[in-house]
Design a protein around this motif. Structure first.
Motif, PDB file in Angstrom:
ATOM      1  N   ASP A  97       0.812  -1.216   0.000  1.00 53.91           N
ATOM      2  CA  ASP A  97       0.000   0.000   0.000  1.00 53.91           C
ATOM      3  C   ASP A  97       0.844   1.263   0.000  1.00 53.91           C
ATOM      4  O   ASP A  97       0.315   2.354  -0.115  1.00 53.91           O
ATOM      5  N   THR A 106      -4.706   7.902   0.313  1.00 55.82           N
ATOM      6  CA  THR A 106      -6.113   7.611   0.057  1.00 55.82           C
ATOM      7  C   THR A 106      -6.784   7.142   1.340  1.00 55.82           C
ATOM      8  O   THR A 106      -6.108   6.723   2.286  1.00 55.82           O
ATOM      9  N   GLU A 138      -8.187   4.488   1.805  1.00 54.02           N
ATOM     10  CA  GLU A 138      -7.925   3.046   1.973  1.00 54.02           C
ATOM     11  C   GLU A 138      -6.577   2.773   2.626  1.00 54.02           C
ATOM     12  O   GLU A 138      -6.239   1.615   2.910  1.00 54.02           O
ATOM     13  N   ASP A 196      -3.545   3.800   1.273  1.00 54.91           N
ATOM     14  CA  ASP A 196      -2.450   3.855   0.308  1.00 54.91           C
ATOM     15  C   ASP A 196      -1.678   5.165   0.485  1.00 54.91           C
ATOM     16  O   ASP A 196      -2.249   6.194   0.846  1.00 54.91           O
ATOM     17  N   ARG A 234      -5.400   3.643  -7.194  1.00 55.33           N
ATOM     18  CA  ARG A 234      -6.162   4.511  -6.299  1.00 55.33           C
ATOM     19  C   ARG A 234      -5.411   5.816  -6.025  1.00 55.33           C
ATOM     20  O   ARG A 234      -6.013   6.897  -5.936  1.00 55.33           O
ATOM     21  N   ALA A 251      -6.596   9.635  -6.920  1.00 55.37           N
ATOM     22  CA  ALA A 251      -6.680  10.681  -5.904  1.00 55.37           C
ATOM     23  C   ALA A 251      -5.895  11.918  -6.325  1.00 55.37           C
ATOM     24  O   ALA A 251      -6.337  13.061  -6.102  1.00 55.37           O
TER      25      ALA A 251
END
Length: 484
Positions: free
Chosen positions: A4, A51, A53, A55, A215, A219
């Motif tokens: 990540d 992000t 999530e 990352d 991702r 972003a």
């Protein structure tokens, strides 16, 4: 491996602009920038984007290569280069430049997923003595490398930029670890070029990193698109205030109108204190304040420091539209001016007025009888009471061009360059922007035709915003076709 977290390491010969580019990409002041070798003394990671999530994309600013040739030779001679690195602490005091080069290599070897290697694009690859040994070091590191062409100078036409890219691509063709060559000047990059770079990075990452990286790129693009949208909204507001602005004058008899026209063409005395002169000065003062405030906000949107500089009005002619229920005699006078084929004076009857420009010539009264019928048609169509001065279509078109040129200048201005300073725009920008605006002239006129119904500034801006965004995207796509 943390799939990540993805790291990009900026590396180059010392004093090539790594920290300057890092500041531009990060949008904040990191490290120290001076025109001197070995200003960056240690590798430092900065979060470029993250992000929800979890990352994260890290950008590492590293010490520059110093004695690249000696470093390459040492690496070739060592059976255990990592052990050699760890044993060379004494170099920190005995040969600091050499030690800093070692630290840069260690960081890239241990941290980087992809190496961003900056080169001075203004140099000929064959003349760069340190290039071959530094490429040998990068080959030993064993990470994919994207070469960034820095120090390219002011933005240039696409064919010139492509020639630089091909020249360097050809010189590096034998190095299989070099996966791409891209222009990205720390002083004059545009945000769409950043997207191109990030896409190139994604193309060299291992498959297990692609989901997280996708991702992160999304972003980053959302962030830059938000800046673009905010900039377009600001330009639309700035334009709308100019479109809606007006000054109302007291009605004058034909004798007064003839005297005013005589002054305009250089006949008769003008002390500068007339109602029309004062009205034009008031319009110009408000526009200047509007443009200055707009510029300061545009800089803030792009995370730049500094203030608006020279008057934008200085780049454009000052012209206004006289929109009035003129009587037949006055209209005849204006009709005569038009039939006299004056430069700088054009008819704007479809938009509801007569346009006064800066280039009135003598002979304006020739054919005066021809204009009486036109004024009666304008009076009935407009139903105005009193005389109103507005910015005319030609001026508003010039204003759109000027606003878009300023947007381009700000969007290309890297934070690492320091505080904003306005300079002349590249000449090919002017031709490109003017051409794209001309392609959209009919739609633009419809935007400010709304003022005939006394539309509010907010309503005009609402109609102008998507059109300005469309025009700006067309310009960016023609400047950077590979990014779209």
């Amino acid at each position: 491996m943390n799939t990540d977290r993805i790291s990009l390491s900026l590396i180059s010969h010392t004093n090539a602009g790594k920290t300057t580019l890092a500041r531009t990409l990060l949008g904040r002041d990191v490290g120290e920038v001076r025109d001197a070798p070995h200003v960056t003394l240690e590798a430092t990671g900065h979060s470029l984007i993250s992000t929800p999530e979890g990352d994260e994309l890290l950008l590492w600013d590293t010490p520059g290569f110093g004695d690249s040739a000696r470093l390459a030779r040492r690496l070739q001679q060592q059976g255990n280069p990592i052990g050699w690195f760890l044993a060379q602490v004494w170099d920190r005091f005995r040969d600091r430049a050499f030690w800093l080069s070692q630290q840069a290599v260690r960081n890239v070897r241990e941290q980087a997923d992809v190496v961003l290697y900056l080169v001075n694009a203004s140099e000929e690859p064959a003349d760069v003595g340190y290039l071959a040994p530094e490429l040998a070091v990068l080959e030993w590191i064993g990470k994919p490398v994207i070469v960034l062409l820095n120090q390219t100078g002011r933005p240039r036409p696409g064919d010139e930029e492509a020639a630089d890219r091909e020249r360097w691509h050809g010189a590096l063709a034998g190095y299989r670890f070099v996966r791409a060559v891209l222009p990205l000047d720390a002083f004059a990059r545009c945000w769409v070029q950043e997207i191109t770079l990030l896409r190139a990075v994604g193309g060299v990452l291992p498959v297990e990193r692609t989901a997280a990286y996708g991702r992160l790129v999304a972003a980053w693009q959302v962030r830059r698109e938000a800046q673009f949208d905010a900039a377009m909204a600001l330009l639309a507001e700035t334009l709308a205030r100019a479109v809606a602005d007006c000054e109302t004058l007291p009605e004058k008899r034909l004798q007064g109108a003839l005297r005013d026209l005589g002054r305009a063409i250089g006949v008769g005395r003008d002390d500068g204190g007339g109602d029309q002169a004062r009205a034009v000065q008031a319009l110009a003062a408000r526009l200047d304040a509007n443009l200055r405030a707009s510029m300061d906000r545009l800089l803030a949107i792009h995370e730049l420091e500094g203030q608006a500089g020279s008057e934008l009005l200085g780049r454009m002619a000052r012209t206004v539209t006289l929109a009035a229920p003129v009587n037949a005699g006055k209209a005849a006078l204006m009709g005569g001016a038009l039939s006299g084929a004056l430069t700088g004076l054009g008819a704007d009857l479809m938009a509801g007025g007569l346009t006064f420009g800066a280039g009135l010539l003598t002979g304006a009264v020739l054919g005066a009888l021809g204009g009486a019928g036109m004024a009666r048609g304008v009076n009935r169509a407009r139903g105005r009471l009193g005389t109103t001065l507005r910015w005319d279509d030609a001026f508003l078109s010039e204003l759109v061009v000027a606003l878009l040129l300023r947007y381009l200048a700000v969007a290309h201005y890297g934070r690492g360059r320091g505080e904003w300073h306005e300079t002349e725009y590249p000449s090919f920008w002017q031709a490109l922007v003017t051409g794209v605006v001309a392609e959209n002239a009919a739609a633009l006129v419809m935007v400010w035709d709304g003022r005939a119904a006394d539309s509010s500034t907010a309503a005009i801006a609402r109609h102008a915003r998507p059109l300005l965004a469309q025009v700006a995207r067309t310009i960016l796509a023609r400047l950077y076709p590979d990014s779209f």
